[in-house]
Design a protein around this motif. Structure first.
Motif, mmCIF file in Angstrom:
data_model
loop_
_atom_site.group_PDB
_atom_site.id
_atom_site.type_symbol
_atom_site.label_atom_id
_atom_site.label_comp_id
_atom_site.label_asym_id
_atom_site.label_seq_id
_atom_site.Cartn_x
_atom_site.Cartn_y
_atom_site.Cartn_z
ATOM 1 N N LEU A 95 0.874 -1.165 0.000
ATOM 2 C CA LEU A 95 0.000 0.000 0.000
ATOM 3 C C LEU A 95 0.918 1.224 0.000
ATOM 4 N N LEU A 96 1.190 1.741 -1.175
ATOM 5 C CA LEU A 96 2.258 2.721 -1.359
ATOM 6 C C LEU A 96 1.811 4.174 -1.192
ATOM 7 N N ASN A 97 0.512 4.398 -0.972
ATOM 8 C CA ASN A 97 0.022 5.771 -0.853
ATOM 9 C C ASN A 97 0.560 6.615 -2.012
ATOM 10 N N PRO A 98 0.335 6.159 -3.248
ATOM 11 C CA PRO A 98 1.064 6.719 -4.395
ATOM 12 C C PRO A 98 0.815 8.187 -4.690
ATOM 13 N N HIS A 99 -0.366 8.689 -4.386
ATOM 14 C CA HIS A 99 -0.639 10.093 -4.688
ATOM 15 C C HIS A 99 0.058 11.043 -3.720
ATOM 16 N N ASN A 100 0.393 10.557 -2.540
ATOM 17 C CA ASN A 100 0.957 11.433 -1.515
ATOM 18 C C ASN A 100 2.413 11.141 -1.180
ATOM 19 N N LEU A 262 -14.029 9.221 1.117
ATOM 20 C CA LEU A 262 -12.731 9.429 0.470
ATOM 21 C C LEU A 262 -12.911 9.439 -1.040
ATOM 22 N N ILE A 263 -12.114 10.269 -1.716
ATOM 23 C CA ILE A 263 -12.059 10.292 -3.176
ATOM 24 C C ILE A 263 -10.613 10.010 -3.559
ATOM 25 N N PRO A 264 -10.338 8.921 -4.297
ATOM 26 C CA PRO A 264 -8.948 8.562 -4.608
ATOM 27 C C PRO A 264 -8.171 9.710 -5.241
ATOM 28 N N GLY A 265 -6.992 9.979 -4.690
ATOM 29 C CA GLY A 265 -6.107 10.978 -5.256
ATOM 30 C C GLY A 265 -6.433 12.410 -4.909
ATOM 31 N N ARG A 266 -7.452 12.626 -4.062
ATOM 32 C CA ARG A 266 -7.838 13.986 -3.706
ATOM 33 C C ARG A 266 -7.993 14.113 -2.197
ATOM 34 N N PRO A 267 -7.922 15.326 -1.683
ATOM 35 C CA PRO A 267 -8.189 15.510 -0.251
ATOM 36 C C PRO A 267 -9.598 15.040 0.088
ATOM 37 N N ALA A 268 -9.770 14.563 1.292
ATOM 38 C CA ALA A 268 -11.092 14.100 1.717
ATOM 39 C C ALA A 268 -12.088 15.256 1.687
ATOM 40 N N PRO A 269 -13.329 15.012 1.245
ATOM 41 C CA PRO A 269 -14.329 16.084 1.228
ATOM 42 C C PRO A 269 -14.768 16.461 2.647
ATOM 43 N N ARG A 270 -15.038 17.723 2.863
ATOM 44 C CA ARG A 270 -15.512 18.191 4.156
ATOM 45 C C ARG A 270 -17.001 17.883 4.277
ATOM 46 N N LEU A 271 -17.372 17.078 5.251
ATOM 47 C CA LEU A 271 -18.756 16.681 5.455
ATOM 48 C C LEU A 271 -19.396 17.332 6.671
ATOM 49 N N VAL A 272 -18.597 17.612 7.693
ATOM 50 C CA VAL A 272 -19.128 18.141 8.947
ATOM 51 C C VAL A 272 -18.378 19.422 9.282
ATOM 52 N N LEU A 363 0.748 -1.125 -11.578
ATOM 53 C CA LEU A 363 2.184 -0.849 -11.714
ATOM 54 C C LEU A 363 2.448 0.656 -11.629
ATOM 55 N N VAL A 364 3.322 1.063 -10.701
ATOM 56 C CA VAL A 364 3.593 2.496 -10.540
ATOM 57 C C VAL A 364 5.025 2.879 -10.906
ATOM 58 N N THR A 365 5.988 1.959 -10.730
ATOM 59 C CA THR A 365 7.359 2.230 -11.181
ATOM 60 C C THR A 365 7.873 1.038 -11.965
ATOM 61 N N HIS A 366 8.650 1.334 -12.999
ATOM 62 C CA HIS A 366 9.219 0.262 -13.830
ATOM 63 C C HIS A 366 10.284 0.865 -14.741
ATOM 64 N N GLY A 367 11.350 0.128 -14.925
ATOM 65 C CA GLY A 367 12.378 0.579 -15.857
ATOM 66 C C GLY A 367 13.030 1.889 -15.467
ATOM 67 N N GLY A 368 13.095 2.161 -14.160
ATOM 68 C CA GLY A 368 13.753 3.374 -13.692
ATOM 69 C C GLY A 368 12.896 4.617 -13.686
ATOM 70 N N ALA A 369 11.586 4.456 -13.878
ATOM 71 C CA ALA A 369 10.711 5.638 -13.931
ATOM 72 C C ALA A 369 9.381 5.353 -13.246
ATOM 73 N N VAL A 370 8.704 6.448 -12.861
ATOM 74 C CA VAL A 370 7.326 6.358 -12.392
ATOM 75 C C VAL A 370 6.447 6.288 -13.638
ATOM 76 N N VAL A 371 5.660 5.224 -13.766
ATOM 77 C CA VAL A 371 4.998 4.952 -15.043
ATOM 78 C C VAL A 371 3.474 5.049 -15.005
ATOM 79 N N HIS A 372 2.874 5.109 -13.809
ATOM 80 C CA HIS A 372 1.425 5.119 -13.788
ATOM 81 C C HIS A 372 0.885 6.439 -14.343
ATOM 82 N N PRO A 373 -0.085 6.378 -15.263
ATOM 83 C CA PRO A 373 -0.572 7.612 -15.900
ATOM 84 C C PRO A 373 -1.069 8.665 -14.916
ATOM 85 N N SER A 374 -1.690 8.264 -13.820
ATOM 86 C CA SER A 374 -2.241 9.236 -12.881
ATOM 87 C C SER A 374 -1.183 9.932 -12.050
#
Length: 377
Positions: A95-100, A262-272, A363-374
């Motif tokens: 669980l790499l927490n890739p966005h953060n 939670l919304i993947p890749g974004r800050p959590a929405p304010r509900l309260v 897949l997030v890293t491969h061949g010496g680079a970060v490869v995931h489109p997001s």
């Protein structure tokens, strides 16, 4: 024979472990050799002797274990010393927490590792058994109710006694994903009166099937508020205002509020909002499961319980699954067993097919680079 290595978790507060004796046996049966750093299972109450009895080899240090790895299994992302010990071309699954946590991804890429983020496992039928987000969220939802019950300081169920009747607690669940559904089920089992809300229309039937009441502004935007992948869309400011108006009065009557949105890749929405918290009774409890991504509750602080001026408690526990580490580890380890099967051919050879739709999506890293489109700038 390909080696799967597992090291101690070094991130603050992390008690889980990526393999259990049960999954060690399964992985060995699948043709892998397993190396476990001594003490890796201590936080989940698994002694080294149990790993050895299951067939694993113990390594004295993280560098020793990681250095042998064809595949490194982790719960959270590896630390710098573990990454430096990896062979170029090694695979890492966590669980790499890739966005953060982009620094870890960059270090893995620099080391030549091919890393897979379990957060990116696609929501398809074939991958359900690998869905670590769901397995951990399930336990987080359960634990949130247990934590809230302890902090509330009163009974949750109705109790009829010769001295009089104790009214049941009112519990409001905001966000009805896996964690929210388990929170509803747990609160209901404990006897609370439960209500719930979510912006996805499909959740209404799920909420009601568990014996809770559904609360939402059911307009046209609500009817189209779910992505094809099953996630909630970010709602418009107009909808959020209408929803806030609806639930403001409701929150004021609640004893416990649990937020899970939670919304993947974004800050959590304010509900309260702070005003809504201020409307609650003294002794009421809010548990914010999204606090690690900024929080759903205004005033929530990561790792702290904040007591407000009106006597409400806002609980911002980090890593709720880690508070029941034995079960969380067991489920996560089974997710990884299923994922590891993708690294083998039908004949049993170790040859990951990076064109497989699950491996390709995660897949997030491969061949010496970060490869995931997001994750590309």
């Amino acid at each position: 024979m390909a080696v799967i290595a597992v090291t101690k978790e070094r991130r603050a507060g992390e008690t889980r472990v990526a393999v259990t004796p049960e999954t060690v046996k399964k992985l060995i049966g699948a043709g892998f050799s397993i190396v476990v750093e001594a003490g890796a299972g201590a936080g989940a109450s698994i002694p080294d002797s149990d790993y050895e009895a299951a067939g694993a080899t113990l390594a004295k240090t993280a560098a020793d274990a990681a250095g042998r790895a064809d595949v490194l299994f982790k719960v959270r992302g590896p630390e710098a010393d573990e990454i430096k010990a990896l062979k170029s071309g090694a695979y890492v699954v966590a669980l790499l927490n890739p966005h953060n946590d982009k620094a870890t991804l960059e270090a893995l890429a620099k080391q030549g590792a091919s890393a897979f983020a379990m957060e990116f496992v696609p929501r398809i039928t074939r991958a359900q058994v690998m869905d670590a987000l769901s397995s951990q969220a399930n336990l987080a939802g359960y634990r949130a109710v247990i934590e809230a019950s302890e902090a509330y300081g009163r009974a949750l169920p109705m109790m009829m006694t010769p001295a009089g009747t104790i009214a049941p607690a009112k519990v409001f669940i905001m966000g009805v994903g896996v964690a929210g559904l388990q929170a509803i089920a747990t609160a209901r089992r404990l006897g609370a009166v439960v209500t719930a809300t979510d912006v996805r229309p499909a959740t209404k039937e799920q909420v009601e099937s568990l014996g809770a009441k559904f609360i939402a502004v059911e307009d046209e935007e609500f009817q189209n508020a779910q992505t094809a992948g099953g996630y909630a869309k970010e709602m418009s400011a107009e909808y959020q205002a209408k929803q806030a108006e609806l639930i403001t009065g409701h929150i004021a009557k609640q004893d416990v509020v649990i937020t899970t949105a939670l919304i993947p890749g974004r800050p959590a929405p304010r509900l309260v909002t702070a005003a809504q918290v201020a409307s609650m009774k003294p002794g009421s409890v809010l548990v914010d499961l999204a606090v690690e991504q900024g929080g759903n509750v205004e005033g929530a602080k990561l790792g702290e319980t904040v007591v407000t001026a009106n006597g409400a408690k806002i609980m911002g526990h980090a890593n709720l699954p880690g508070r029941i580490a034995a079960d969380s580890s067991a489920l996560y380890a089974r997710n990884l067993v299923a994922f590891a099967d993708l690294f083998r051919t039908k004949e049993g050879a170790f040859a990951p097919d990076l064109e497989d739709e699950i491996l390709k999506a995660s897949l997030v890293t491969h061949g010496g680079a970060v490869v995931h489109p997001s994750l590309k700038a």
